[in-house]
Write a protein that holds these residues in place. Structure first.
Motif: not given
Length: 567
Positions: A280-285
């Motif tokens: 989930n790239p949103r976790q990184g953002w």
């Protein structure tokens, strides 16, 4: 403050955000062990290293074995570095005939570069031979940075895997990171620096004629190659004593911007890599958003304080901002931004003297480090340190919603919370304990140049910088003594490796857990509420822990300045 200054700061942040995903994609390929375009050239070299060392890169390790191999590797490097520095006088590539480095200074320096701290109790151009700079120090800049990124990969695997017994292969991780990431970027970066006027030579010095007609000897050496990895690997150790304020290390406004960007480049990319690793790239953002909020607030305070200047000088008729200890080439905005960047990451390079900042301007770099260097942080170390705070934050969130805390599909239980607290507690315990010791012992009190709150800030900054593995100096502290070299060396080792072991234990514990699907009762960890909770937890923990010491140092210094007092 000026519009030009704010444009520099905001443009810097915009470039960082734009590079986060491209860098994150490259890092993710290395994290997974996938082929990259560089494998066409470097894959035989990689295989050669494995064959020579008898390593099977496909054979993964549990967290204990990963930790043991990492510790042995770094301990051996430290011992070899100490030996090289002590034997410097009889080794080649010593064009100016420098003597061997003293015992306590060699001890401090060997630990410093092993721990990715690069604290320097010496002037590089008059202490270290070219061989020492290249073999003892520059190699550490690569390998200590690669170690930090490898450890971050291990923690990512802990979050990303389910019911697994391994967290990767330390030797494969560190080899791939060095060969396919650090080395290629640094080759290109070095060529850019040379084009901008940074020296790259084995000559020891050159004699020139000044404008007044006198002769002056200028130190030279392989500067550009060390400068590139010094910044990219968030190492910070300068070839020259003046570090990035020296025109041979940082000659132009362009190199100043490139150095700041390279300090943050890998750290911001790793946030995206983490999001990709957990699906989930949103976790990184979300993590990057929290980091940038902390960074922008600190930068605004530092820039505002330096632009406002010193009211005592204003009363004497000296108008304008505080230019003491700053390069005219970079000005107040460029210096304040550099100070915030280098202490938000565990870099420690400086283009201005932090000791000459105003009290509040100097408080920002100090507090950046006291937060655990998680505002972007060092390569690898920043993201795994931040994730320790994320574990505490999700634990608090779990209490709020009345259920077992979860983060990126893993239940966070008592074992993970205890280990996270243990790792986070190392920094304040050692910083405050050693600062207290140095503040009462005669050997410690002999170090500060100033008295009163500012002198206390000099001591506090030194131990904060050492334990946080930053390496920047407040200046004004005579640290090249057996007392400070020895105590700061121990502080740097504890600050690096006493955090790593609990973190790897968390990685092993999480890897063995099952993935937990998100439900209606799960606390969301990608939105604004989560970002705010992360920022709040970090600030509250940092504030509660260090506010008393900050009150004795920079805050008291600031109040004295407002009252017109000079200590």
């Amino acid at each position: 403050m000026t519009m030009q200054g704010w444009f520099l700061i905001l443009a810097f942040v915009a470039i960082l955000v734009a590079t986060a995903k491209p860098m994150g994609l490259w890092l993710f390929a290395l994290y997974e062990g996938r082929r990259t375009p560089l494998h066409l050239i470097l894959a035989p070299v990689e295989r050669g290293f494995y064959a020579a060392a008898g390593i099977d890169p496909a054979k993964e390790q549990g967290w204990r074995r990963y930790a043991v191999h990492m510790l042995i590797f770094n301990a051996v490097l430290m011992i070899l570095t100490y030996a090289l520095l002590r034997l410097q006088a009889v080794l080649p590539l010593n064009p100016t005939g420098l003597p061997a480095v003293g015992e306590h200074l060699a001890f401090n320096t060997a630990i410093s570069f092993t721990a990715n701290t690069n604290w320097q109790s010496y002037a590089g151009e008059s202490t270290m031979s070219n061989l020492s700079q290249m073999l003892a120090l520059t190699i550490h800049n690569f390998l200590s940075a690669a170690t930090g990124i490898a450890l971050a990969f291990a923690l990512f695997r802990g979050f990303g895997r389910a019911q697994a017994k391994t967290v990767g292969n330390f030797w494969a991780d560190i080899t791939r990171i060095t060969l396919y990431l650090l080395l290629p970027i640094c080759i290109v970066y070095t060529l850019v620096l040379i084009a901008q006027g940074v020296p790259q030579t084995l000559a020891g010095s050159v004699s020139v004629q000044t404008l007044e007609g006198a002769r002056q000897t200028l130190a030279l050496g392989p500067v550009a190659s060390q400068e590139a990895i010094k910044m990219l690997g968030t190492n910070g150790g300068g070839f020259f004593n003046a570090n990035s304020a020296h025109p041979f290390e940082n000659p132009t406004a362009l190199t100043n911007l490139l150095q700041m960007l390279s300090i943050f480049l890998i750290g911001t990319g790793l946030t995206w890599t983490f999001g990709k690793a957990v699906g989930n790239p949103r976790q990184g953002w979300a993590i990057l958003a929290a980091m940038l909020i902390l960074f922008l607030v600190g930068t605004a305070v530092a820039y505002g304080a330096e632009a406002a200047g010193n009211p005592i000088l204003h009363q004497l008729g000296v108008a304008g901002g505080n230019m003491e200890g700053k390069e005219v080439r970079f000005g107040i905005a460029g210096s304040a931004l550099f100070a915030a960047v280098t202490t938000a990451a565990s870099c420690g390079a400086v283009n201005a003297m932090h000791d000459s900042f105003t009290a509040l301007g100097g408080l920002v770099p100090l507090f950046n480090m006291q937060l655990g260097e998680v505002v972007i942080g060092g390569v690898g170390a920043g993201i795994y340190g931040f994730l320790l705070f994320a574990i505490l934050a999700v634990f608090v969130a779990g209490l709020m919603v009345g259920r077992t805390p979860e983060y990126v599909g893993k239940k966070i239980e008592a074992r993970e919370v205890k280990l996270a607290v243990l790792a986070i507690a190392v920094l304040p315990l050692v910083i405050l304990g050693m600062t207290a010791l140095a503040s009462v012992l005669p050997a410690g009190l002999a170090g500060p140049l100033n008295k009163g709150p500012h002198g206390f800030s000099e001591i506090l900054y030194a131990f904060t910088s050492a334990v946080a593995n930053n390496g920047s100096a407040f200046a004004g502290l005579t640290a090249s003594t057996p007392f400070y070299d020895g105590l700061l060396g121990v502080a740097m080792w504890i600050g690096r490796f006493f955090v790593i072991v609990p973190m790897l234990a968390i990685a092993g514990s999480l890897a063995a857990k099952r993935q937990v699907p998100e439900s209606a009762g799960s606390f969301p960890t990608t939105g604004g509420l989560w970002v705010g909770l992360l920022v709040g937890i970090i600030l509250i923990l940092g504030g509660l822990t260090f506010l008393p010491s900050l009150a004795l140092g920079p805050i008291a210094d600031h109040l004295a300045m407002l009252g017109g007092h000079i200590f």
